[in-house]
Design a protein around this motif. Structure first.
Motif, mmCIF file in Angstrom:
data_model
loop_
_atom_site.group_PDB
_atom_site.id
_atom_site.type_symbol
_atom_site.label_atom_id
_atom_site.label_comp_id
_atom_site.label_asym_id
_atom_site.label_seq_id
_atom_site.Cartn_x
_atom_site.Cartn_y
_atom_site.Cartn_z
ATOM 1 N N ILE A 76 0.808 -1.217 0.000
ATOM 2 C CA ILE A 76 0.000 0.000 0.000
ATOM 3 C C ILE A 76 0.841 1.268 0.000
ATOM 4 C CG2 ILE A 76 -1.970 -1.141 1.054
ATOM 5 C CD1 ILE A 76 -1.156 0.412 3.654
ATOM 6 N N ASP A 77 2.155 1.122 0.106
ATOM 7 C CA ASP A 77 3.041 2.290 0.051
ATOM 8 C C ASP A 77 4.336 1.914 -0.663
ATOM 9 O OD1 ASP A 77 4.644 0.934 1.964
ATOM 10 O OD2 ASP A 77 3.686 1.998 3.621
ATOM 11 N N VAL B 163 0.415 -4.750 -13.055
ATOM 12 C CA VAL B 163 0.105 -3.732 -12.050
ATOM 13 C C VAL B 163 -1.375 -3.713 -11.679
ATOM 14 C CG1 VAL B 163 2.072 -2.273 -12.615
ATOM 15 C CG2 VAL B 163 -0.094 -1.899 -13.777
ATOM 16 N N GLY B 164 -1.624 -3.346 -10.432
ATOM 17 C CA GLY B 164 -2.984 -3.263 -9.913
ATOM 18 C C GLY B 164 -3.285 -1.872 -9.396
ATOM 19 N N ASP B 165 -4.350 -1.768 -8.616
ATOM 20 C CA ASP B 165 -4.800 -0.481 -8.087
ATOM 21 C C ASP B 165 -3.786 0.163 -7.153
ATOM 22 O OD1 ASP B 165 -7.189 -1.089 -9.361
ATOM 23 O OD2 ASP B 165 -8.106 -1.870 -7.541
ATOM 24 N N ASN C 270 -2.777 5.362 -7.085
ATOM 25 C CA ASN C 270 -2.625 5.387 -5.631
ATOM 26 C C ASN C 270 -2.421 6.841 -5.217
ATOM 27 O OD1 ASN C 270 -1.571 5.260 -2.940
ATOM 28 N ND2 ASN C 270 -0.969 3.142 -3.314
ATOM 29 N N LYS C 271 -3.256 7.332 -4.337
ATOM 30 C CA LYS C 271 -3.163 8.750 -3.963
ATOM 31 C C LYS C 271 -1.949 9.058 -3.091
ATOM 32 C CE LYS C 271 -6.655 7.799 -0.527
ATOM 33 N NZ LYS C 271 -8.020 7.475 -0.583
ATOM 34 N N ASN C 272 -1.229 8.025 -2.627
ATOM 35 C CA ASN C 272 -0.063 8.241 -1.768
ATOM 36 C C ASN C 272 1.247 8.424 -2.527
ATOM 37 O OD1 ASN C 272 -1.607 7.980 0.639
ATOM 38 N ND2 ASN C 272 -1.609 5.765 0.316
ATOM 39 N N PHE C 273 1.271 8.112 -3.818
ATOM 40 C CA PHE C 273 2.493 8.271 -4.614
ATOM 41 C C PHE C 273 2.158 8.304 -6.092
ATOM 42 C CE2 PHE C 273 2.109 3.768 -3.409
ATOM 43 C CZ PHE C 273 2.009 3.161 -4.650
ATOM 44 N N LYS C 274 3.137 8.678 -6.899
ATOM 45 C CA LYS C 274 2.959 8.751 -8.347
ATOM 46 C C LYS C 274 3.162 7.382 -8.978
ATOM 47 C CE LYS C 274 4.771 13.433 -8.488
ATOM 48 N NZ LYS C 274 5.932 14.238 -8.813
ATOM 49 N N ASP C 275 2.401 7.112 -10.036
ATOM 50 C CA ASP C 275 2.539 5.851 -10.774
ATOM 51 C C ASP C 275 3.982 5.611 -11.194
ATOM 52 O OD1 ASP C 275 -0.210 5.992 -10.545
ATOM 53 O OD2 ASP C 275 -0.601 5.898 -12.699
ATOM 54 N N ASP C 276 4.648 6.663 -11.689
ATOM 55 C CA ASP C 276 6.026 6.528 -12.164
ATOM 56 C C ASP C 276 6.969 6.055 -11.066
ATOM 57 O OD1 ASP C 276 5.262 7.272 -14.684
ATOM 58 O OD2 ASP C 276 6.014 9.323 -14.530
ATOM 59 N N ASP C 277 6.724 6.474 -9.826
ATOM 60 C CA ASP C 277 7.570 6.029 -8.712
ATOM 61 C C ASP C 277 7.405 4.531 -8.473
ATOM 62 O OD1 ASP C 277 8.466 8.631 -8.377
ATOM 63 O OD2 ASP C 277 6.994 9.090 -6.824
ATOM 64 N N ALA C 278 6.174 4.040 -8.553
ATOM 65 C CA ALA C 278 5.924 2.608 -8.386
ATOM 66 C C ALA C 278 6.547 1.817 -9.535
ATOM 67 C CB ALA C 278 4.428 2.332 -8.301
ATOM 68 N N LEU C 279 6.369 2.295 -10.757
ATOM 69 C CA LEU C 279 6.910 1.573 -11.915
ATOM 70 C C LEU C 279 8.435 1.558 -11.910
ATOM 71 C CD1 LEU C 279 4.392 2.740 -14.644
ATOM 72 C CD2 LEU C 279 4.420 0.575 -13.389
#
Length: 191
Positions: A54-55, A78-80, A85-94
């Protein structure tokens, strides 16, 4: 052999109205080591169907753990929790996923035996297709969803499989059972 899992929700606190509430107390603190893992071979493939954490700290931890303990090709769908995710940017997760997984997709196709299946985190993404599929997102609600047109959507989430990584053999069995009449009408009731 191909293996599948989803919906670990690392760093989600076990509280009422969370997906992890029904898991053993503090189970998520030991993820992913608390899961039941197969013995991977180098030629195997491991698919993660979204919602690892979740983070970003949990995502980094989970992806790194998989990278260090799963000695085969690793694909992340990738999922929700990884996108929108309102806690971080998509690019950071990817960026984290790219660092530890061989490939990532928003959805893909996978061949198991002679069957070609669609793969997505969310079952609704496979509504208007003609193929069986693999999904996450629904946690322990069901292992198999059956559509009106006799397709099977197999949920690979850890809550549905008693914290086991799901093998292609189990998936093919569930698809056959759902689509070839091995389960009767009591298994897939709609009102």
């Amino acid at each position: 052999m191909k293996y599948f899992t989803s919906d670990w929700h690392i760093n989600e606190l076990s509280a009422p109205n969370t997906h992890t509430f029904l898991r053993p107390k503090d189970f998520n603190l030991g993820l992913p080591a608390n899961l039941i893992w197969p013995k991977f071979q180098p030629e195997d493939e491991f698919y993660f169907l979204g919602d690892m954490a979740i983070d970003l700290d949990g995502l980094e931890f989970g992806c790194k753990w998989v990278s260090e303990n799963v000695p085969c090709k690793k694909i992340f769908v990738v999922g929700d929790k990884e996108t929108a995710n309102k806690n971080f940017k998509d690019d950071d997760a990817l960026e984290i996923i790219n660092k530890y997984f061989d490939d990532w997709e928003y959805g893909c196709c996978v061949t198991l035996g002679t069957a070609e299946l669609l793969v997505s985190h969310r079952p609704v993404d496979l509504r208007f297709t003609t193929k069986n599929g693999l999904v996450g997102h629904i946690h322990g609600v069901a292992r198999v969803l059956k559509t009106k047109d006799n397709r099977a959507l197999i949920n690979v989430g850890i809550d549905a499989w008693c914290f086991q990584i799901v093998s292609e053999e189990r998936i093919l069995h569930q698809i056959d059972a759902a689509t070839k009449g091995y389960y009767d009408e009591n298994c897939f009731i709609t009102f």
